[in-house]
Design a protein around this motif. Structure first.
Motif, PDB file in Angstrom:
ATOM      1  N   ARG A  81       5.702  11.024 -36.710  1.00  0.00           N
ATOM      2  CA  ARG A  81       4.379  11.473 -37.105  1.00  0.00           C
ATOM      3  C   ARG A  81       3.481  11.507 -35.875  1.00  0.00           C
ATOM      4  N   ALA A  82       2.468  12.353 -35.893  1.00  0.00           N
ATOM      5  CA  ALA A  82       1.568  12.467 -34.755  1.00  0.00           C
ATOM      6  C   ALA A  82       0.601  11.298 -34.729  1.00  0.00           C
ATOM      7  N   ALA A  83       0.436  10.670 -33.577  1.00  0.00           N
ATOM      8  CA  ALA A  83      -0.557   9.618 -33.417  1.00  0.00           C
ATOM      9  C   ALA A  83      -1.928  10.248 -33.203  1.00  0.00           C
ATOM     10  N   GLY A  84      -2.968   9.516 -33.594  1.00  0.00           N
ATOM     11  CA  GLY A  84      -4.321  10.066 -33.552  1.00  0.00           C
ATOM     12  C   GLY A  84      -4.784  10.481 -32.174  1.00  0.00           C
ATOM     13  N   SER A  85      -4.301   9.790 -31.125  1.00  0.00           N
ATOM     14  CA  SER A  85      -4.796  10.083 -29.777  1.00  0.00           C
ATOM     15  C   SER A  85      -4.081  11.250 -29.112  1.00  0.00           C
ATOM     16  N   TRP A  86      -2.975  11.705 -29.669  1.00  0.00           N
ATOM     17  CA  TRP A  86      -2.187  12.725 -28.983  1.00  0.00           C
ATOM     18  C   TRP A  86      -2.964  14.013 -28.761  1.00  0.00           C
ATOM     19  N   ALA A  87      -3.645  14.492 -29.798  1.00  0.00           N
ATOM     20  CA  ALA A  87      -4.363  15.768 -29.691  1.00  0.00           C
ATOM     21  C   ALA A  87      -5.507  15.658 -28.683  1.00  0.00           C
ATOM     22  N   SER A  88      -6.291  14.576 -28.768  1.00  0.00           N
ATOM     23  CA  SER A  88      -7.441  14.451 -27.876  1.00  0.00           C
ATOM     24  C   SER A  88      -7.018  14.294 -26.422  1.00  0.00           C
ATOM     25  N   LEU A  89      -5.837  13.742 -26.186  1.00  0.00           N
ATOM     26  CA  LEU A  89      -5.333  13.576 -24.830  1.00  0.00           C
ATOM     27  C   LEU A  89      -4.536  14.781 -24.344  1.00  0.00           C
ATOM     28  N   GLY A  90      -4.281  15.731 -25.238  1.00  0.00           N
ATOM     29  CA  GLY A  90      -3.516  16.912 -24.863  1.00  0.00           C
ATOM     30  C   GLY A  90      -2.054  16.633 -24.602  1.00  0.00           C
ATOM     31  N   LEU A  91      -1.514  15.542 -25.179  1.00  0.00           N
ATOM     32  CA  LEU A  91      -0.137  15.172 -24.891  1.00  0.00           C
ATOM     33  C   LEU A  91       0.880  16.166 -25.442  1.00  0.00           C
ATOM     34  N   ARG A  92       0.491  16.906 -26.479  1.00  0.00           N
ATOM     35  CA  ARG A  92       1.433  17.836 -27.095  1.00  0.00           C
ATOM     36  C   ARG A  92       1.069  19.295 -26.822  1.00  0.00           C
ATOM     37  N   ASP A  93       0.149  19.540 -25.904  1.00  0.00           N
ATOM     38  CA  ASP A  93      -0.241  20.917 -25.598  1.00  0.00           C
ATOM     39  C   ASP A  93       0.982  21.734 -25.171  1.00  0.00           C
ATOM     40  N   GLY A  94       1.154  22.896 -25.800  1.00  0.00           N
ATOM     41  CA  GLY A  94       2.266  23.765 -25.478  1.00  0.00           C
ATOM     42  C   GLY A  94       3.594  23.331 -26.054  1.00  0.00           C
ATOM     43  N   ARG A  95       3.571  22.286 -26.871  1.00  0.00           N
ATOM     44  CA  ARG A  95       4.800  21.778 -27.473  1.00  0.00           C
ATOM     45  C   ARG A  95       4.579  21.562 -28.963  1.00  0.00           C
ATOM     46  N   PRO A  96       5.642  21.361 -29.751  1.00  0.00           N
ATOM     47  CA  PRO A  96       5.445  21.019 -31.164  1.00  0.00           C
ATOM     48  C   PRO A  96       4.556  19.793 -31.312  1.00  0.00           C
ATOM     49  N   ALA A  97       3.893  19.689 -32.450  1.00  0.00           N
ATOM     50  CA  ALA A  97       2.956  18.582 -32.673  1.00  0.00           C
ATOM     51  C   ALA A  97       3.628  17.219 -32.601  1.00  0.00           C
ATOM     52  N   THR A  98       4.922  17.174 -32.872  1.00  0.00           N
ATOM     53  CA  THR A  98       5.686  15.929 -32.778  1.00  0.00           C
ATOM     54  C   THR A  98       7.017  16.206 -32.092  1.00  0.00           C
ATOM     55  N   PRO A  99       7.543  15.228 -31.349  1.00  0.00           N
ATOM     56  CA  PRO A  99       8.863  15.412 -30.737  1.00  0.00           C
ATOM     57  C   PRO A  99       9.958  15.194 -31.769  1.00  0.00           C
ATOM     58  N   PRO A 100      11.061  15.929 -31.690  1.00  0.00           N
ATOM     59  CA  PRO A 100      12.174  15.693 -32.614  1.00  0.00           C
ATOM     60  C   PRO A 100      12.914  14.408 -32.276  1.00  0.00           C
ATOM     61  N   ILE A 101      13.583  13.864 -33.276  1.00  0.00           N
ATOM     62  CA  ILE A 101      14.485  12.730 -33.088  1.00  0.00           C
ATOM     63  C   ILE A 101      15.879  13.287 -32.836  1.00  0.00           C
ATOM     64  N   ALA A 102      16.587  12.735 -31.854  1.00  0.00           N
ATOM     65  CA  ALA A 102      17.980  13.099 -31.597  1.00  0.00           C
ATOM     66  C   ALA A 102      18.847  11.879 -31.883  1.00  0.00           C
ATOM     67  N   VAL A 103      19.655  11.950 -32.931  1.00  0.00           N
ATOM     68  CA  VAL A 103      20.495  10.827 -33.363  1.00  0.00           C
ATOM     69  C   VAL A 103      21.888  10.993 -32.770  1.00  0.00           C
ATOM     70  N   VAL A 104      22.363   9.980 -32.056  1.00  0.00           N
ATOM     71  CA  VAL A 104      23.687  10.019 -31.449  1.00  0.00           C
ATOM     72  C   VAL A 104      24.668   9.288 -32.357  1.00  0.00           C
ATOM     73  N   SER A 105      25.729   9.990 -32.784  1.00  0.00           N
ATOM     74  CA  SER A 105      26.694   9.385 -33.708  1.00  0.00           C
ATOM     75  C   SER A 105      28.077   9.996 -33.504  1.00  0.00           C
ATOM     76  N   ARG A 106      29.045   9.167 -33.143  1.00  0.00           N
ATOM     77  CA  ARG A 106      30.429   9.642 -33.015  1.00  0.00           C
ATOM     78  C   ARG A 106      31.051   9.872 -34.384  1.00  0.00           C
ATOM     79  N   SER A 107      30.814   8.951 -35.323  1.00  0.00           N
ATOM     80  CA  SER A 107      31.504   8.980 -36.611  1.00  0.00           C
ATOM     81  C   SER A 107      30.767   9.765 -37.686  1.00  0.00           C
ATOM     82  N   LEU A 108      29.500  10.101 -37.438  1.00  0.00           N
ATOM     83  CA  LEU A 108      28.635  10.752 -38.436  1.00  0.00           C
ATOM     84  C   LEU A 108      28.510   9.920 -39.705  1.00  0.00           C
TER      85      LEU A 108
END
Length: 243
Positions: A81-108
């Protein structure tokens, strides 16, 4: 003693922890004063208010958040979820509003119906990193809601996986563990930086350390940032070989 983290607002933390390169793999872990990675089985038992604030700043800076399947189950991961300070700090400018999660799993050993996969926004779909030998039926089910990335044959090849994330434009990688994944990344020479929160707690014998798995040669880390809040230390180490 380092600077007091409570004197550094989110903007200052974002400046101090800015990624030094477009392709950079950062680990973020918490440990007790005696080296344990968990308390009562979870990392949250070691966390502090400053650690949680830094946690969200680091997430806002990242292009993608990598975690092992065991960690996502134990810590009950959901789409970020987006944190409240991200927009005001411009941390996500030019990118999706939230970063995706990448789950690493050999066995699924994953539930395709978990909200981690079904509730992720379209522009930040959860990524599953697995290998060719993973169960085909589970892989097919996950492909309906997640972006499945195959790297390696009998086991996940993390060098291939990181390269594939880079090819997707996800160069600033934040690994949140667990210890086995962090150990594998370290052994493969992929870890550029470690952000370590040292909690003022003695956990006692039993809990594992922040890295686990196959031994690897010790390597030097350089201390780039040291902050302190109410006895909690926030250490940002960079690999002497990174660059």
């Amino acid at each position: 003693m380092g600077d007091a983290v409570f004197e550094a607002d989110d903007a200052e933390l974002a400046r101090r922890y800015a990624y030094p390169a477009e392709r950079w793999l950062r680990g973020n872990m918490v440990a007790s004063a005696d080296g344990a990675s968990t308390l009562d089985g979870l990392s949250g038992g070691l966390s502090t208010p400053g650690d949680r604030r830094l946690f969200w700043v680091l997430r806002g800076l990242a292009d993608v958040i990598m975690a092992g399947a065991g960690t996502t189950r134990a810590e009950h991961y959901h789409p970020t979820r987006a944190a409240g300070s991200w927009a005001s700090l411009g941390l996500r400018d030019g990118r999706p509003a939230t970063p995706p999660i990448a789950v690493v799993s050999r066995s699924l050993d994953l539930d395709p119906a978990d909200p981690l996969f079904t509730a992720a926004p379209a522009d930040a779909k959860t990524i599953v990193i697995t290998c060719a030998s993973a169960p085909a039926d589970v892989r097919a089910a996950l492909e309906r809601t997640a972006d499945v990335l195959v790297a390696g044959e009998a086991a996940v090849d993390l060098k291939q996986a990181v390269a594939a994330l880079h090819d997707r434009g996800l160069g600033r990688i934040l690994c949140e563990g667990g210890p086995s994944l962090l150990g594998q990344l370290s052994a493969a020479g992929l870890l550029d930086e470690l952000c370590l929160t040292v909690s003022p707690v003695l956990a006692g014998p039993g809990p594992g350390r922040i890295v686990a798995g196959t031994p690897f040669l010790a390597r030097r880390l350089d201390l780039a940032v040291l902050l302190e809040e109410n006895g909690t230390l926030f250490c940002r180490y960079t690999s002497a070989a990174a660059g």
